[in-house]
Design a protein around this motif. Structure first.
Motif, PDB file in Angstrom:
ATOM      1  N   GLY A  74      72.318 133.760 125.290  1.00  0.00           N
ATOM      2  CA  GLY A  74      72.582 135.095 125.815  1.00  0.00           C
ATOM      3  C   GLY A  74      72.201 135.222 127.281  1.00  0.00           C
ATOM      4  N   VAL A  75      71.069 134.645 127.657  1.00  0.00           N
ATOM      5  CA  VAL A  75      70.614 134.715 129.047  1.00  0.00           C
ATOM      6  C   VAL A  75      71.537 133.906 129.954  1.00  0.00           C
ATOM      7  CG1 VAL A  75      68.759 134.036 130.618  1.00  0.00           C
ATOM      8  CG2 VAL A  75      68.214 135.191 128.481  1.00  0.00           C
ATOM      9  N   ALA A  76      71.959 132.734 129.504  1.00  0.00           N
ATOM     10  CA  ALA A  76      72.863 131.907 130.311  1.00  0.00           C
ATOM     11  C   ALA A  76      74.183 132.632 130.549  1.00  0.00           C
ATOM     12  CB  ALA A  76      73.104 130.568 129.623  1.00  0.00           C
ATOM     13  N   ALA A  77      74.729 133.242 129.488  1.00  0.00           N
ATOM     14  CA  ALA A  77      75.983 133.987 129.636  1.00  0.00           C
ATOM     15  C   ALA A  77      75.793 135.205 130.541  1.00  0.00           C
ATOM     16  CB  ALA A  77      76.490 134.425 128.259  1.00  0.00           C
ATOM     17  N   ALA A  78      74.642 135.868 130.418  1.00  0.00           N
ATOM     18  CA  ALA A  78      74.365 137.045 131.252  1.00  0.00           C
ATOM     19  C   ALA A  78      74.251 136.657 132.724  1.00  0.00           C
ATOM     20  CB  ALA A  78      73.083 137.719 130.778  1.00  0.00           C
ATOM     21  N   LEU A  79      73.577 135.540 133.009  1.00  0.00           N
ATOM     22  CA  LEU A  79      73.446 135.078 134.393  1.00  0.00           C
ATOM     23  C   LEU A  79      74.812 134.799 135.005  1.00  0.00           C
ATOM     24  CD1 LEU A  79      70.373 132.676 134.139  1.00  0.00           C
ATOM     25  CD2 LEU A  79      70.559 134.630 135.681  1.00  0.00           C
ATOM     26  N   LEU A  80      75.654 134.109 134.244  1.00  0.00           N
ATOM     27  CA  LEU A  80      76.968 133.748 134.749  1.00  0.00           C
ATOM     28  C   LEU A  80      77.842 134.982 134.960  1.00  0.00           C
ATOM     29  CD1 LEU A  80      79.094 131.608 135.469  1.00  0.00           C
ATOM     30  CD2 LEU A  80      79.655 131.458 133.033  1.00  0.00           C
ATOM     31  N   LEU A  81      77.944 135.825 133.935  1.00  0.00           N
ATOM     32  CA  LEU A  81      78.857 136.964 134.025  1.00  0.00           C
ATOM     33  C   LEU A  81      78.378 138.002 135.039  1.00  0.00           C
ATOM     34  CD1 LEU A  81      81.436 138.206 132.929  1.00  0.00           C
ATOM     35  CD2 LEU A  81      80.076 139.380 131.199  1.00  0.00           C
ATOM     36  N   SER A  82      77.081 138.283 135.063  1.00  0.00           N
ATOM     37  CA  SER A  82      76.584 139.288 136.005  1.00  0.00           C
ATOM     38  C   SER A  82      76.776 138.828 137.452  1.00  0.00           C
ATOM     39  CB  SER A  82      75.110 139.587 135.741  1.00  0.00           C
ATOM     40  OG  SER A  82      74.313 138.419 135.900  1.00  0.00           O
TER      41      SER A  82
END
Length: 260
Positions: A74-82
């Motif tokens: 979740g954190v990896a996806a959040a870093l990328l998308l944000s």
């Protein structure tokens, strides 16, 4: 020494409130205000916690693994998308409303679908945790990026800094405090998400243990597993605080200056 005593004094109200809560719980159970089989006393809960400690620890290990991998995804996806949304305004305007809408969908409604699609293994648990923890980190990072000092960014740009250099040396460090605030929330959500997914299908974990003792009407063990879930969640949040102090050392100095 003075700061340590001040820190202890600040924690006394919370400790007093917690002690009062346990006292009321004990009196309500021992005094017969609530039937003992419905509300076991704190002593019975501690006894259940000790007697079932090996089983609880084994199930906690499984839940913690699911929470760890789901939180990481979740954190990896959040870093990328944000980051992409911050750099591309049309993408931000297109996706942000959708992110908000996804938060209106109850987690308990998604879990059965994931079990149907992915089976009873670890995959649906990790996916649900990732979906649960994704939003707080994404929103926190977007707020952090937006709070970047525009004058500092203009100064770096005038000195010939590239967009990547501005992001690396200014925007991302500025967003770190917001990132860890979101991560702290997500860390508590991670355990809850893993337990909810285990309720609806699985072979081991704290959620599975909880459903089993509930069917046996062993409410002392039910309260014991709740205490374990609280302890695991608080441990993850404490770990995030440690990582925050390591990644944002300037916050420690700012806090010292405010206290002085």
């Amino acid at each position: 020494m003075r700061k340590r005593s001040q820190s202890i004094t600040n924690k006394l109200p919370a400790a007093g409130a917690l002690a009062f809560l346990f006292l009321v719980w004990f009196l309500a159970s021992a005094g017969g205000l609530v039937p003992e089989f419905l509300l076991p006393s704190p002593i019975q809960v501690v006894q259940a916690l000790v007697s079932d400690a090996p089983v609880l620890l084994d199930n906690a290990r499984v839940t913690l693994i699911e929470a760890f991998w789901g939180l990481g995804a979740g954190v990896a996806a959040a870093l990328l998308l944000s980051t992409l949304m911050h750099r591309t305004r049309p993408l931000y305007r297109a996706l942000y409303p959708l992110l908000v809408i996804t938060q209106t969908i109850p987690t308990i409604a998604i879990a059965p679908l994931l079990v149907l699609w992915m089976g009873f293994g670890m995959a649906p648990k990790v996916t649900l945790v990732a979906l649960t923890t994704f939003f707080p980190v994404t929103v926190s990072l977007l707020e952090g990026y937006a709070s970047t000092d525009r004058s500092a960014a203009a100064l770096l740009r005038s000195m010939g800094a590239s967009q990547w250099q501005i992001f690396r040396h200014l925007e991302f460090p500025s967003a770190l405090s917001h990132f860890f605030s979101g991560l702290r929330v997500s860390a508590s959500y991670a355990v809850v998400g893993a337990v909810i997914s285990e309720w609806l299908g699985g072979f081991e974990g704290l959620g599975v243990y909880m459903t089993r003792v509930k069917k046996a009407y062993a409410f002392d063990k039910m309260f014991a597993v709740i205490l374990v879930i609280v302890a695991v969640s608080l441990s993850l949040m404490a770990l995030v605080n440690v990582l925050r102090r390591l990644a944002c050392p300037w916050e420690v100095f700012e806090k010292i200056e405010r206290n002085d």
